[in-house]
Design a protein around this motif. Sequence first.
Motif, PDB file in Angstrom:
ATOM      1  N   TRP A  98      58.894  50.889  31.081  1.00  0.00           N
ATOM      2  CA  TRP A  98      60.074  51.716  31.380  1.00  0.00           C
ATOM      3  C   TRP A  98      59.803  52.625  32.577  1.00  0.00           C
ATOM      4  O   TRP A  98      60.719  52.959  33.338  1.00  0.00           O
ATOM      5  N   LEU A  99      58.547  53.031  32.749  1.00  0.00           N
ATOM      6  CA  LEU A  99      58.174  53.945  33.828  1.00  0.00           C
ATOM      7  C   LEU A  99      57.774  53.206  35.093  1.00  0.00           C
ATOM      8  O   LEU A  99      58.153  53.600  36.199  1.00  0.00           O
ATOM      9  N   MET A 100      57.027  52.110  34.925  1.00  0.00           N
ATOM     10  CA  MET A 100      56.424  51.435  36.078  1.00  0.00           C
ATOM     11  C   MET A 100      57.149  50.179  36.512  1.00  0.00           C
ATOM     12  O   MET A 100      57.031  49.758  37.662  1.00  0.00           O
ATOM     13  N   GLY A 101      57.867  49.535  35.590  1.00  0.00           N
ATOM     14  CA  GLY A 101      58.460  48.246  35.891  1.00  0.00           C
ATOM     15  C   GLY A 101      57.620  47.129  35.297  1.00  0.00           C
ATOM     16  O   GLY A 101      56.682  47.362  34.534  1.00  0.00           O
ATOM     17  N   THR A 102      57.938  45.901  35.661  1.00  0.00           N
ATOM     18  CA  THR A 102      57.270  44.736  35.106  1.00  0.00           C
ATOM     19  C   THR A 102      55.766  44.771  35.361  1.00  0.00           C
ATOM     20  O   THR A 102      55.320  45.025  36.472  1.00  0.00           O
ATOM     21  N   CYS A 103      54.983  44.528  34.304  1.00  0.00           N
ATOM     22  CA  CYS A 103      53.534  44.483  34.460  1.00  0.00           C
ATOM     23  C   CYS A 103      52.954  43.428  33.539  1.00  0.00           C
ATOM     24  O   CYS A 103      53.620  42.962  32.614  1.00  0.00           O
ATOM     25  N   LYS A 104      51.700  43.058  33.792  1.00  0.00           N
ATOM     26  CA  LYS A 104      51.052  42.023  32.989  1.00  0.00           C
ATOM     27  C   LYS A 104      49.563  42.318  32.886  1.00  0.00           C
ATOM     28  O   LYS A 104      48.970  42.973  33.742  1.00  0.00           O
ATOM     29  N   ILE A 105      48.956  41.806  31.819  1.00  0.00           N
ATOM     30  CA  ILE A 105      47.525  41.934  31.610  1.00  0.00           C
ATOM     31  C   ILE A 105      46.799  40.939  32.523  1.00  0.00           C
ATOM     32  O   ILE A 105      47.221  39.796  32.679  1.00  0.00           O
ATOM     33  N   ASN A 106      45.697  41.386  33.136  1.00  0.00           N
ATOM     34  CA  ASN A 106      44.875  40.463  33.909  1.00  0.00           C
ATOM     35  C   ASN A 106      43.404  40.812  33.736  1.00  0.00           C
ATOM     36  O   ASN A 106      43.050  41.808  33.100  1.00  0.00           O
ATOM     37  N   SER A 107      42.549  39.988  34.276  1.00  0.00           N
ATOM     38  CA  SER A 107      41.110  40.150  34.123  1.00  0.00           C
ATOM     39  C   SER A 107      40.535  40.955  35.281  1.00  0.00           C
ATOM     40  O   SER A 107      40.972  40.807  36.439  1.00  0.00           O
ATOM     41  N   VAL A 108      39.564  41.817  34.970  1.00  0.00           N
ATOM     42  CA  VAL A 108      38.887  42.588  36.004  1.00  0.00           C
ATOM     43  C   VAL A 108      37.382  42.384  35.866  1.00  0.00           C
ATOM     44  O   VAL A 108      36.866  42.124  34.782  1.00  0.00           O
ATOM     45  N   ASP A 109      36.681  42.495  36.975  1.00  0.00           N
ATOM     46  CA  ASP A 109      35.226  42.388  36.989  1.00  0.00           C
ATOM     47  C   ASP A 109      34.622  43.760  36.735  1.00  0.00           C
ATOM     48  O   ASP A 109      34.911  44.724  37.459  1.00  0.00           O
ATOM     49  N   LEU A 110      33.785  43.862  35.712  1.00  0.00           N
ATOM     50  CA  LEU A 110      33.189  45.126  35.307  1.00  0.00           C
ATOM     51  C   LEU A 110      31.883  45.384  36.058  1.00  0.00           C
ATOM     52  O   LEU A 110      31.278  44.464  36.616  1.00  0.00           O
ATOM     53  N   PRO A 111      31.437  46.637  36.074  1.00  0.00           N
ATOM     54  CA  PRO A 111      30.205  46.975  36.800  1.00  0.00           C
ATOM     55  C   PRO A 111      28.971  46.234  36.310  1.00  0.00           C
ATOM     56  O   PRO A 111      28.019  46.046  37.070  1.00  0.00           O
ATOM     57  N   ASP A 112      28.960  45.783  35.038  1.00  0.00           N
ATOM     58  CA  ASP A 112      27.779  45.095  34.510  1.00  0.00           C
ATOM     59  C   ASP A 112      27.752  43.605  34.871  1.00  0.00           C
ATOM     60  O   ASP A 112      26.883  42.862  34.417  1.00  0.00           O
ATOM     61  N   GLY A 113      28.705  43.167  35.677  1.00  0.00           N
ATOM     62  CA  GLY A 113      28.735  41.780  36.116  1.00  0.00           C
ATOM     63  C   GLY A 113      29.585  40.862  35.261  1.00  0.00           C
ATOM     64  O   GLY A 113      29.806  39.707  35.617  1.00  0.00           O
ATOM     65  N   THR A 114      30.071  41.358  34.126  1.00  0.00           N
ATOM     66  CA  THR A 114      30.946  40.567  33.266  1.00  0.00           C
ATOM     67  C   THR A 114      32.402  40.845  33.633  1.00  0.00           C
ATOM     68  O   THR A 114      32.707  41.719  34.447  1.00  0.00           O
ATOM     69  N   SER A 115      33.298  40.097  33.021  1.00  0.00           N
ATOM     70  CA  SER A 115      34.725  40.323  33.235  1.00  0.00           C
ATOM     71  C   SER A 115      35.395  40.590  31.896  1.00  0.00           C
ATOM     72  O   SER A 115      34.877  40.215  30.842  1.00  0.00           O
TER      73      SER A 115
END
Length: 263
Positions: free
Chosen positions: A147-164
């Motif tokens: 409602w505040l930001m508009g359309t959004c979706k979950i996605n994958s990010v790379d973490l500092p420990d090298g995993t995602s």
Amino acid sequence: MNPLSLPYPSSFSSIPLIKSRNFHLRTSKICLSCTSPGAKLIESDKTIEYKPGPLDDVFLNMFRNKMVKEVGWDSEKPGYDGLIEVANRLMMKGKNNSDTRDAAVRILRSFFPPFLLELYQLLITPLGGGKVAAAMVARVTALTCQWLMGTCKINSVDLPDGTSCESGVFVERCKYLEESKCVGICINTCKLPTQTFFKDYMGVPLLMEPNFSDYSCQFKFGIPPPLPEDDEALREPCLEICPNATRRRGVAKEVEIVQCPKA
């Protein structure tokens, strides 16, 4: 403020996983796309427009009331337009940017009983090295904040420990930025206070990466933000459509693009 969020369930298991055209879950690789009941996604030629539903109005009014209480002033305009005017007043109220950010953090905290935030940090944040908490807040952000930001979706990010981890939220076109037309409002009432809130009060690092060219924004839960001097978003010039920037360019014609004074 995204960056400003609404109350989280005490347990992620309490979120109903219901299959519908507005919601889908892939068990092999978790993908969660949520809208509130009654909300509709409308296909257009280039983008997906988010049409608020009944619960979105409830969320908007709750958030606006919290902001009005902090500011001590309300706009005469209804709905989202009024919310943006209150956000502008929040920017003007503080003596400096730090005051504005502190006020935005207080607004976020006001949605939660103090013990709930403490319990979250104690019981949830340590799980899985922080990945469980990061994934949970990402999903609830997508569930409650369109409602505040508009359309959004979950996605994958790379973490500092090298995993995602699927602890990212991609906002296709942030309505809050687009309507405010202001880098300063984005930075000081949304990005920085939201990052501070999640890290200090929920124990979840967060990096928000707004794109001031296409108004998209990438939330990366589980990733600490850079130092202010290394954050590219804080060096962004004013948007050409920013009303304040337009007025300043009219006064100082030799300056075509200037650093946003509120960033």
